[in-house]
Design an enzyme around this catalytic site. Structure first.
Site, PDB file in Angstrom:
ATOM      1  N   GLY A  15    -151.652  -8.715 -18.406  1.00  0.00           N
ATOM      2  CA  GLY A  15    -151.022  -7.456 -18.351  1.00  0.00           C
ATOM      3  C   GLY A  15    -149.321  -7.684 -18.355  1.00  0.00           C
ATOM      4  O   GLY A  15    -148.695  -6.894 -17.836  1.00  0.00           O
ATOM      5  N   LYS A  16    -149.045  -8.831 -18.638  1.00  0.00           N
ATOM      6  CA  LYS A  16    -147.631  -9.169 -18.862  1.00  0.00           C
ATOM      7  C   LYS A  16    -146.818  -8.010 -19.814  1.00  0.00           C
ATOM      8  O   LYS A  16    -145.590  -7.870 -19.581  1.00  0.00           O
ATOM      9  CB  LYS A  16    -147.316 -10.461 -19.392  1.00  0.00           C
ATOM     10  N   ASN A  38    -151.287 -15.854 -31.390  1.00  0.00           N
ATOM     11  CA  ASN A  38    -152.451 -15.734 -30.438  1.00  0.00           C
ATOM     12  C   ASN A  38    -152.082 -14.897 -29.358  1.00  0.00           C
ATOM     13  O   ASN A  38    -153.383 -14.496 -28.636  1.00  0.00           O
ATOM     14  CB  ASN A  38    -152.739 -17.206 -29.927  1.00  0.00           C
ATOM     15  N   HIS A  41    -149.821  -8.604 -26.368  1.00  0.00           N
ATOM     16  CA  HIS A  41    -149.193  -7.834 -25.545  1.00  0.00           C
ATOM     17  C   HIS A  41    -149.265  -6.277 -25.804  1.00  0.00           C
ATOM     18  O   HIS A  41    -148.915  -5.835 -26.799  1.00  0.00           O
ATOM     19  CB  HIS A  41    -147.916  -8.021 -25.059  1.00  0.00           C
ATOM     20  N   THR A  42    -149.932  -5.336 -24.780  1.00  0.00           N
ATOM     21  CA  THR A  42    -150.127  -4.108 -25.139  1.00  0.00           C
ATOM     22  C   THR A  42    -149.229  -3.307 -24.157  1.00  0.00           C
ATOM     23  O   THR A  42    -149.088  -3.463 -23.077  1.00  0.00           O
ATOM     24  CB  THR A  42    -151.694  -3.626 -24.865  1.00  0.00           C
ATOM     25  N   THR A 130    -158.161 -18.968 -30.788  1.00  0.00           N
ATOM     26  CA  THR A 130    -157.985 -17.835 -31.553  1.00  0.00           C
ATOM     27  C   THR A 130    -158.075 -17.995 -33.005  1.00  0.00           C
ATOM     28  O   THR A 130    -157.969 -16.995 -33.813  1.00  0.00           O
ATOM     29  CB  THR A 130    -156.976 -17.235 -31.171  1.00  0.00           C
ATOM     30  N   GLN A 225    -150.139 -16.200 -22.807  1.00  0.00           N
ATOM     31  CA  GLN A 225    -150.929 -16.834 -22.254  1.00  0.00           C
ATOM     32  C   GLN A 225    -150.744 -16.747 -20.713  1.00  0.00           C
ATOM     33  O   GLN A 225    -150.153 -15.918 -20.104  1.00  0.00           O
ATOM     34  CB  GLN A 225    -151.203 -18.129 -22.778  1.00  0.00           C
ATOM     35  N   THR A 240    -154.325 -23.649 -24.177  1.00  0.00           N
ATOM     36  CA  THR A 240    -153.721 -23.424 -25.217  1.00  0.00           C
ATOM     37  C   THR A 240    -152.367 -24.775 -25.615  1.00  0.00           C
ATOM     38  O   THR A 240    -152.732 -25.493 -24.735  1.00  0.00           O
ATOM     39  CB  THR A 240    -152.935 -22.112 -25.558  1.00  0.00           C
ATOM     40  N   GLY A 303    -160.548  -9.491 -30.540  1.00  0.00           N
ATOM     41  CA  GLY A 303    -161.588  -8.525 -30.195  1.00  0.00           C
ATOM     42  C   GLY A 303    -162.679  -9.157 -29.583  1.00  0.00           C
ATOM     43  O   GLY A 303    -163.765  -8.622 -29.136  1.00  0.00           O
TER      44      GLY A 303
HETATM   45  P1  IMP Z   1    -155.495 -21.104 -29.143  1.00  0.00           P
HETATM   46  O1  IMP Z   1    -154.223 -20.922 -28.356  1.00  0.00           O
HETATM   47  O2  IMP Z   1    -155.636 -20.233 -30.314  1.00  0.00           O
HETATM   48  O3  IMP Z   1    -155.548 -22.533 -29.685  1.00  0.00           O
HETATM   49  O4  IMP Z   1    -156.626 -20.945 -27.968  1.00  0.00           O
HETATM   50  C1  IMP Z   1    -156.916 -21.752 -27.086  1.00  0.00           C
HETATM   51  C2  IMP Z   1    -157.580 -21.102 -25.802  1.00  0.00           C
HETATM   52  O5  IMP Z   1    -156.440 -20.192 -25.277  1.00  0.00           O
HETATM   53  C3  IMP Z   1    -158.672 -20.349 -26.155  1.00  0.00           C
HETATM   54  O6  IMP Z   1    -159.616 -20.419 -25.186  1.00  0.00           O
HETATM   55  C4  IMP Z   1    -157.909 -18.964 -26.497  1.00  0.00           C
HETATM   56  O7  IMP Z   1    -159.030 -17.851 -26.233  1.00  0.00           O
HETATM   57  C5  IMP Z   1    -157.041 -18.739 -25.298  1.00  0.00           C
HETATM   58  N1  IMP Z   1    -155.742 -17.945 -25.519  1.00  0.00           N
HETATM   59  C6  IMP Z   1    -154.861 -18.037 -26.528  1.00  0.00           C
HETATM   60  N2  IMP Z   1    -154.062 -17.272 -26.427  1.00  0.00           N
HETATM   61  C7  IMP Z   1    -154.570 -16.329 -25.311  1.00  0.00           C
HETATM   62  C8  IMP Z   1    -154.261 -15.231 -25.046  1.00  0.00           C
HETATM   63  O8  IMP Z   1    -152.886 -14.694 -25.169  1.00  0.00           O
HETATM   64  N3  IMP Z   1    -154.999 -14.344 -23.772  1.00  0.00           N
HETATM   65  C9  IMP Z   1    -155.858 -15.174 -23.521  1.00  0.00           C
HETATM   66  N4  IMP Z   1    -156.359 -16.437 -23.848  1.00  0.00           N
HETATM   67  C10 IMP Z   1    -155.786 -16.696 -24.967  1.00  0.00           C
END
Ligand code: IMP
Length: 429
Positions: A15-16, A38, A41-42, A130, A225, A240, A303
């Site tokens: 919820g940042k 990736n 933020h809502t 993602t 993240q 990530t 999603g």
């Molecule tokens: P990447 O950042 O797409 O490489 O994903 C690596 C991991 O981080 C995966 O498990 C994603 O689901 C998670 N991840 C990346 N961005 C977010 C985010 O904004 N919120 C929650 N999980 C994230």
């Protein structure tokens, strides 16, 4: 020392967005320092719901300058799409700039992310990325084969660099993954168009930040993240590829730690995770489903359903420590309304022994069983409460217990998605 960092304290999606939006009403600059599209933020304002992936949430405030720092990786198509959709809703984007040092997510990065994830999935080791090309873009940055924003503005040098890099990438795509190679002409043309469309946004951002700091202006450092997804400190390799902890705010923007006055850690009142990797308090039962449905725990970017679980105070304490969190924000307390008892993980049991330290190895964490403390829930709704006095005593007790376990004061409690739905115990400013 007027910089204030906002860090995700768990596995992202805490919820940042709402917190940054709330604080940016009193900020001069909001600067994103890590990750890429990736993130999701809502923010909900009088104008409706906004979903941000690359652009800092502060753009919704009419006089706030917004910066995308060098620590961010930018997909220009996704960025431009966000710009157009904001413009379509009459949001002024002229106060936005991208660091000329930020790396570009290239078409081969998204392609390789999906190809690599496919291979990992075949071997049973998918990371659940993602698919936005984040990992491959940061890989190139570290390998010194990245294309930066500044490169998009020098078409001649770009061609030389791109020819060299694309040859390597195409070898990988065709020989290792048996995929289709990318055309140099088409990729180069794409970059030229990007350079022309983005040129007004691309600039050195360090002087803007340094001048603002010298003038005593307020800067919000917006993290994406969460600490448990940090490349160094998270549940590696299920992380990530960027530094989502507070150190990333300094390296990802070019500001000194001495300028950071407060470090706010944002935590959900429970835990979620999207993608694979250990999650000790995961609830694979009707309570987990109930939380997911009530809180609509589905990824903003992909999603995907988020995995839901009880609050993990061992992980939270670890993220407080590695970030030096000075002020915690608890979000979505209202989601727990009506659930009783509410469980909090206070330690782990590993091979019959109680441990309080967050383990380094993902496999060790996987083997940890949560040790729970049960707290009585509450019936009276907490949604939309504006004062501590509006909360049922059991909710106050829950928040106070989290505070004790985390070793950090909880200064804000968010009780709903709207801008003003929060209890401010202590103002950060
Ligand atoms: P990447 O950042 O797409 O490489 O994903 C690596 C991991 O981080 C995966 O498990 C994603 O689901 C998670 N991840 C990346 N961005 C977010 C985010 O904004 N919120 C929650 N999980 C994230």
């Amino acid at each position: 020392m007027p910089a204030y960092a906002i860090i995700g304290g768990q596995w992202g999606d805490e919820g940042k967005g709402k917190v940054v939006d709330f604080l940016s009403g009193e900020a001069d600059i909001v600067a994103r320092f890590n990750g890429g599209n990736n993130a999701g933020h809502t923010v909900i304002t009088d104008l409706g719901e906004f979903k941000f992936h690359s652009i800092p949430v502060g753009i919704l405030r009419p006089s706030t300058t917004c910066i995308i720092g060098n620590g961010v990786v930018v997909n220009p198509d996704a960025f431009l799409e966000e710009i157009y959709s904001l413009q379509a809703r009459s949001v002024d984007v002229s106060r936005l700039c991208i660091s000329d040092r930020a790396h570009v997510i290239m078409p081969y990065h998204t392609m390789l992310d999906r190809l690599e994830e496919g291979i990992r999935a075949e071997g049973g080791g998918a990371l659940g990325t993602t698919g936005m090309g984040i990992g491959p873009a940061y890989m190139d940055k570290a390998a010194r084969t990245g294309i930066r924003m500044v490169d998009l503005l020098d078409e001649k040098a770009l061609l030389t660099r791109l020819s060299f890099v694309l040859e390597q990438k195409n070898a990988l795509i065709t020989k290792l993954y048996v995929g289709e190679p990318l055309s140099l002409d088409e990729t180069y043309e794409k970059c030229r168009v990007w350079g022309r469309e983005l040129k007004d946004y691309i600039k050195p951002v360090e002087p803007i930040l340094q001048e603002a700091l010298a003038a005593g202006k307020r800067i919000i450092l917006e993290g994406a993240q969460g600490a448990m997804l940090d490349i160094d400190h998270g549940t590696y390799p299920y992380v990530t590829s960027s530094s989502s902890t507070v150190g990333g705010a300094c390296t990802g923007l070019g500001i000194s730690p001495k300028h950071i006055k407060e470090i706010a850690g944002v935590y959900k009142a429970y835990t979620t995770r999207v993608g694979t990797g250990p999650l000790p308090t995961e609830l694979n039962d009707e309570i987990g489903d109930f939380i997911r449905k009530r809180a609509w725990e589905y990824g903003t970017t992909t999603g995907r359903p988020r995995r839901c679980g009880w609050f993990d105070a061992v992980a939270a304490r670890y993220s407080v420590d590695i970030n030096g969190i000075t002020s915690a924000v608890i979000t979505r307390l209202d989601v727990l309304d009506g659930i009783s008892p509410i469980r909090v993980c206070v330690a782990y049991r590993l091979n019959g022994e109680i441990i309080n330290r967050f383990p380094t190895n993902a496999s060790t964490l996987e083997a940890c069983e949560p040790v729970y403390e049960d707290l009585p829930g509450w019936e009276k709704p907490t949604a939309s409460a504006r004062n501590i006095a509006d909360l049922p005593q059991e909710a106050v007790n829950y928040v106070e217990r989290l505070e004790q376990l985390m070793g950090c004061s909880i200064d804000v409690i968010s009780t709903g998605p709207g801008r003003d739905e929060a209890i401010i115990v202590r103002s950060m400013f």
